[in-house]
Scaffold this motif. Sequence first.
Motif, PDB file in Angstrom:
ATOM      1  N   PRO A 257      40.051  52.929  33.013  1.00 52.33           N
ATOM      2  CA  PRO A 257      41.357  52.667  33.634  1.00 52.33           C
ATOM      3  C   PRO A 257      41.849  53.884  34.417  1.00 52.33           C
ATOM      4  O   PRO A 257      41.492  55.018  34.113  1.00 52.33           O
ATOM      5  N   TYR A 258      42.664  53.606  35.428  1.00 54.96           N
ATOM      6  CA  TYR A 258      43.353  54.688  36.109  1.00 54.96           C
ATOM      7  C   TYR A 258      44.271  55.395  35.128  1.00 54.96           C
ATOM      8  O   TYR A 258      44.857  54.756  34.245  1.00 54.96           O
ATOM      9  N   MET A 259      44.463  56.682  35.328  1.00 56.10           N
ATOM     10  CA  MET A 259      45.520  57.407  34.648  1.00 56.10           C
ATOM     11  C   MET A 259      46.670  57.471  35.653  1.00 56.10           C
ATOM     12  O   MET A 259      46.528  58.036  36.738  1.00 56.10           O
ATOM     13  N   LEU A 260      47.795  56.861  35.304  1.00 62.74           N
ATOM     14  CA  LEU A 260      48.958  56.849  36.188  1.00 62.74           C
ATOM     15  C   LEU A 260      49.740  58.140  35.997  1.00 62.74           C
ATOM     16  O   LEU A 260      50.275  58.400  34.922  1.00 62.74           O
ATOM     17  N   ILE A 261      49.785  58.943  37.037  1.00 65.70           N
ATOM     18  CA  ILE A 261      50.545  60.193  37.009  1.00 65.70           C
ATOM     19  C   ILE A 261      51.998  59.905  37.394  1.00 65.70           C
ATOM     20  O   ILE A 261      52.924  60.409  36.775  1.00 65.70           O
ATOM     21  N   SER A 262      52.174  59.076  38.432  1.00 65.30           N
ATOM     22  CA  SER A 262      53.514  58.745  38.904  1.00 65.30           C
ATOM     23  C   SER A 262      53.480  57.404  39.616  1.00 65.30           C
ATOM     24  O   SER A 262      52.614  57.165  40.451  1.00 65.30           O
ATOM     25  N   GLY A 263      54.414  56.539  39.278  1.00 61.82           N
ATOM     26  CA  GLY A 263      54.604  55.267  39.975  1.00 61.82           C
ATOM     27  C   GLY A 263      55.956  55.316  40.655  1.00 61.82           C
ATOM     28  O   GLY A 263      56.202  56.152  41.522  1.00 61.82           O
ATOM     29  N   TYR A 264      56.872  54.448  40.192  1.00 56.19           N
ATOM     30  CA  TYR A 264      58.234  54.502  40.714  1.00 56.19           C
ATOM     31  C   TYR A 264      58.874  55.825  40.297  1.00 56.19           C
ATOM     32  O   TYR A 264      58.658  56.327  39.196  1.00 56.19           O
ATOM     33  N   ARG A 265      59.671  56.401  41.214  1.00 60.21           N
ATOM     34  CA  ARG A 265      60.471  57.589  40.903  1.00 60.21           C
ATOM     35  C   ARG A 265      61.924  57.320  41.253  1.00 60.21           C
ATOM     36  O   ARG A 265      62.222  56.869  42.358  1.00 60.21           O
ATOM     37  N   SER A 266      62.800  57.637  40.347  1.00 60.30           N
ATOM     38  CA  SER A 266      64.233  57.529  40.625  1.00 60.30           C
ATOM     39  C   SER A 266      64.622  58.630  41.616  1.00 60.30           C
ATOM     40  O   SER A 266      63.910  59.630  41.751  1.00 60.30           O
ATOM     41  N   PRO A 267      65.746  58.471  42.312  1.00 58.26           N
ATOM     42  CA  PRO A 267      66.207  59.533  43.204  1.00 58.26           C
ATOM     43  C   PRO A 267      66.375  60.871  42.480  1.00 58.26           C
ATOM     44  O   PRO A 267      66.068  61.925  43.033  1.00 58.26           O
ATOM     45  N   GLU A 268      66.837  60.837  41.222  1.00 57.31           N
ATOM     46  CA  GLU A 268      67.024  62.071  40.449  1.00 57.31           C
ATOM     47  C   GLU A 268      65.683  62.761  40.188  1.00 57.31           C
ATOM     48  O   GLU A 268      65.564  63.981  40.340  1.00 57.31           O
ATOM     49  N   THR A 269      64.686  61.989  39.798  1.00 61.29           N
ATOM     50  CA  THR A 269      63.364  62.561  39.545  1.00 61.29           C
ATOM     51  C   THR A 269      62.765  63.107  40.825  1.00 61.29           C
ATOM     52  O   THR A 269      62.204  64.212  40.836  1.00 61.29           O
ATOM     53  N   ASN A 270      62.876  62.361  41.922  1.00 60.39           N
ATOM     54  CA  ASN A 270      62.300  62.826  43.180  1.00 60.39           C
ATOM     55  C   ASN A 270      62.961  64.131  43.627  1.00 60.39           C
ATOM     56  O   ASN A 270      62.285  65.065  44.069  1.00 60.39           O
ATOM     57  N   ALA A 271      64.285  64.218  43.481  1.00 61.81           N
ATOM     58  CA  ALA A 271      65.005  65.448  43.859  1.00 61.81           C
ATOM     59  C   ALA A 271      64.559  66.623  42.988  1.00 61.81           C
ATOM     60  O   ALA A 271      64.355  67.738  43.487  1.00 61.81           O
ATOM     61  N   MET A 272      64.384  66.401  41.704  1.00 63.75           N
ATOM     62  CA  MET A 272      63.931  67.453  40.805  1.00 63.75           C
ATOM     63  C   MET A 272      62.530  67.922  41.187  1.00 63.75           C
ATOM     64  O   MET A 272      62.271  69.123  41.266  1.00 63.75           O
ATOM     65  N   LEU A 273      61.634  66.979  41.471  1.00 68.55           N
ATOM     66  CA  LEU A 273      60.266  67.345  41.865  1.00 68.55           C
ATOM     67  C   LEU A 273      60.243  68.074  43.206  1.00 68.55           C
ATOM     68  O   LEU A 273      59.478  69.013  43.400  1.00 68.55           O
ATOM     69  N   ARG A 274      61.110  67.655  44.137  1.00 67.21           N
ATOM     70  CA  ARG A 274      61.213  68.337  45.432  1.00 67.21           C
ATOM     71  C   ARG A 274      61.675  69.781  45.271  1.00 67.21           C
ATOM     72  O   ARG A 274      61.250  70.661  46.008  1.00 67.21           O
ATOM     73  N   SER A 275      62.535  70.015  44.299  1.00 69.43           N
ATOM     74  CA  SER A 275      63.033  71.376  44.081  1.00 69.43           C
ATOM     75  C   SER A 275      61.942  72.288  43.521  1.00 69.43           C
ATOM     76  O   SER A 275      62.029  73.502  43.647  1.00 69.43           O
TER      77      SER A 275
END
Length: 189
Positions: free
Chosen positions: A109-127
């Motif tokens: 099986p694939y290992m899912l690292i990231s699927g849907y991201r909330s705006p809060e999660t995306n902003a945190m990852l961008r930082s």
Amino acid sequence: MTESSSLSMTRRALLGAFAATTVVAAPTFSNAAGFLKGAGDIRRIRMTAPRTGETLDTIYWIEGEYIRDAVKEITYFMRDWRTDGVHDIDLRTVDIMTAAHNMMDVTEPYMLISGYRSPETNAMLRSRSSGVAKNSRHLKGQAADLRLGSRSVNQMYRAAMACHGGGVGRYTSSNFVHMDCGPVRSWGS
């Protein structure tokens, strides 16, 4: 889940990718859904989510029809594990993932690292990283970051690119491949 005539070339490319694999598939545009009815048309996705400890192994398409309960399972499985936020997953992305998986001829099986991201999660990852897009397709449920233990990033990248179904990003140093159902494009090393 999104229908658009401008995506018919992408969808035809996906048909070619499925036809080249062990799964025989009909194009996903509605007026051709019955093209291969009766020909054993199934689509199956297998994934693990290390952050949640969950696994998914489901047939989500049979004979030209998406299976509603399987789609709900996929949507929940691909949620933002940081916030537990759930968003509809664009099934074109799942189709690309499935076609690429079939091309690589693996049962792992694939290992899912990231699927849907909330705006809060995306902003945190961008930082934390310059490699995270402000308007990421993850925010729309249209992308997945995936890994396989038995295949290299380059092998996964080549399989996803062969689908001609959307965007493919190669993240060799982080050991994952990004797949989305946006415009056909590629990036990374």
